[in-house]
Design an enzyme around this catalytic site. Structure first.
Site, short mmCIF file in Angstrom:
data_model
loop_
_atom_site.label_atom_id
_atom_site.label_comp_id
_atom_site.label_asym_id
_atom_site.label_seq_id
_atom_site.Cartn_x
_atom_site.Cartn_y
_atom_site.Cartn_z
CD1 TRP A 102 8.11 10.52 -22.32
CD2 TRP A 102 8.64 9.01 -24.01
NE1 TRP A 102 7.54 11.02 -23.55
CE2 TRP A 102 7.38 10.19 -24.29
CE3 TRP A 102 8.60 8.29 -24.99
CZ2 TRP A 102 6.69 10.11 -25.76
CZ3 TRP A 102 7.95 7.96 -26.15
CH2 TRP A 102 7.22 9.17 -26.55
CG ASP A 172 15.17 10.28 -23.71
OD1 ASP A 172 15.85 11.38 -24.08
OD2 ASP A 172 14.23 9.64 -23.94
CE LYS A 196 8.51 15.80 -26.30
NZ LYS A 196 8.93 14.46 -26.09
C1 LIG Z 1 8.73 12.85 -26.26
C2 LIG Z 1 9.89 11.86 -25.80
C3 LIG Z 1 10.15 10.90 -26.46
C4 LIG Z 1 9.98 10.67 -27.98
O1 LIG Z 1 10.52 11.10 -28.78
P1 LIG Z 1 10.35 10.84 -30.44
O2 LIG Z 1 11.11 11.86 -30.83
O3 LIG Z 1 8.88 11.19 -30.61
O4 LIG Z 1 10.56 9.45 -30.65
C5 LIG Z 1 11.42 10.05 -25.82
N1 LIG Z 1 11.72 10.64 -24.77
C6 LIG Z 1 11.50 11.53 -24.05
C7 LIG Z 1 11.93 12.12 -22.70
C8 LIG Z 1 10.41 12.49 -24.26
O5 LIG Z 1 10.05 13.29 -23.82
#
Ligand SMILES: *Cc1c(COP(=O)(O)O)cnc(C)c1O
Length: 360
Positions: A102, A172, A196
């Site tokens: 990511w 993030d 998540k």
């Molecule tokens: C799943 C994930 C993403 C992707 O997110 P989207 O909402 O599908 O754009 C980005 N960063 C992390 C850490 C993730 O686990």
């Protein structure tokens, strides 16, 4: 009735009590008598939903008053694009840690717009560990510093802070948001999509310090400009009413049923410990390539002796009601995601199955 156990990496498991309230709300919300799917985003009801969701997030994370809480769409991936447009519009560069799938995505996206430097990358070693703070030489003149708190695909998680105090820290937290306490004041900006750990796909929470808002260049498209979300209380256009509502229910669950983020962290640590112990006790039948210090409490990854063996394990587990264990398509192997709503009972069932499977 035995419920199937959900170890999916995302969208992830949600608490049973939240699902039951959601089921009811799809037919008829107790407060309005109407389906949540047909509620106007301009209604007083939805205004209260947004207000309470923000209040609950502020309470759970002790968000200081100098931060704004925004509800956006476009997932974490849209935030990857917004960040350089906001911080690098007047030039300069940003520093990004490259610690896994990511963060590599976030770097590639940011490079479409600006000068992104990578002071540390784990790519050559197959992303099996994270940099220690002492290994990093970071620049004081970067416009911001970005990293990913929990690398969902590899199963790596930072257990302490990275970055310099004089450079805006941006993180993030998509796959470990609200899984443990976070000191919001360490960051200029935090973002996490819901799917998540927090709710269904459709909404992304951004927590941003007010000083960042002052730096936003003129001319950004409205939907990319955080200030518009502040001004309209996240209702500039039609927001994802359903996703926000379920997120509200999850924040109530965290507060009332779990008892806050310290309690949540303890539960999550107990779950992860159970699985890492099962791996360690398997005498190399299951192997984790992740440096123990950097192992994730959220996504536990491991390999078997061959990719075929791993696929067989995943299929055999599924036949026993243990779902969502296939590793990410980029990495293979096995991945058990232990998000907040996954119960210890489910993790026990998986650990018992691992022991039984290893014995043949
Ligand atoms: C799943 C994930 C993403 C992707 O997110 P989207 O909402 O599908 O754009 C980005 N960063 C992390 C850490 C993730 O686990």
């Amino acid at each position: 009735m035995l419920r199937a156990h959900n170890f999916s990496a995302g969208p992830g498991a949600l608490p049973r009590s939240v699902l039951e309230q959601t089921q009811q709300a799809v037919i008829e919300l107790p407060e309005t008598g109407l389906s949540v799917l047909g509620m106007s985003h301009r209604s007083a009801w939805f205004e209260r939903v947004l207000d309470e969701t923000e209040r609950n997030l502020r309470e759970l994370l002790h968000v200081p008053a100098s931060y704004r809480v925004l509800f956006m769409q476009g997932g974490a991936t849209l935030q990857f694009a917004i960040l350089p447009m906001l911080f690098l519009a007047r030039g300069g560069f940003a520093e990004y840690l490259d610690t896994g799938y990511w963060s590599a995505k976030s770097i590639a996206e940011a490079r479409r717009f600006g000068d992104i430097r990578v002071p540390w990358s784990g790519a050559a070693q197959g992303y099996d560990r994270l940099p220690k703070a002492s290994e990093l030489t970071l620049s004081e003149s970067a416009k911001y510093f970005h990293y990913v708190s929990n690398e969902t695909v590899e199963g790596l998680q930072f257990h302490d802070l990275r970055g310099l105090s004089g450079v805006p820290r941006v993180c993030d937290l998509s796959s470990d948001f609200l899984a443990r306490p976070t000191t919001v004041s360490d960051f200029a900006l935090l973002y996490a999509h819901a799917q998540k750990n927090l709710g269904p796909a459709g909404v992304t929470v951004v927590i941003v310090h007010e000083s960042v808002l002052e730096k936003i260049p003129e001319g950004l498209p409205t939907m990319l400009d955080y200030r518009r979300y502040v001004e309209t209380k996240s209702i500039y256009n039609t927001p994802p009413v359903f996703a926000v509502y379920v997120t509200l229910l999850v924040t109530r669950w965290l507060r009332d049923e779990i008892g806050g983020l310290e309690a949540m962290e303890q539960r999550n640590a107990a779950k992860a410990l159970r699985l890492y112990r099962a791996i360690a006790e398997s005498r190399e039948f299951y192997r984790s390539s992740i440096l123990p210090r950097d192992r994730s409490l959220m996504n536990v990854t491991f390999q078997l002796s061959s990719p075929e063996r791993a696929r067989h394990f995943v299929a055999a587990a599924e036949a026993r009601g243990l779902h969502g264990l296939a590793g990410h398509r980029a990495r293979g192997g096995v991945r058990a995601s232990l998000y907040n709503a996954v119960e210890l009972e489910s993790v026990d069932a998986l650990a018992d199955f691992m022991t039984e499977y290893a014995l043949g």
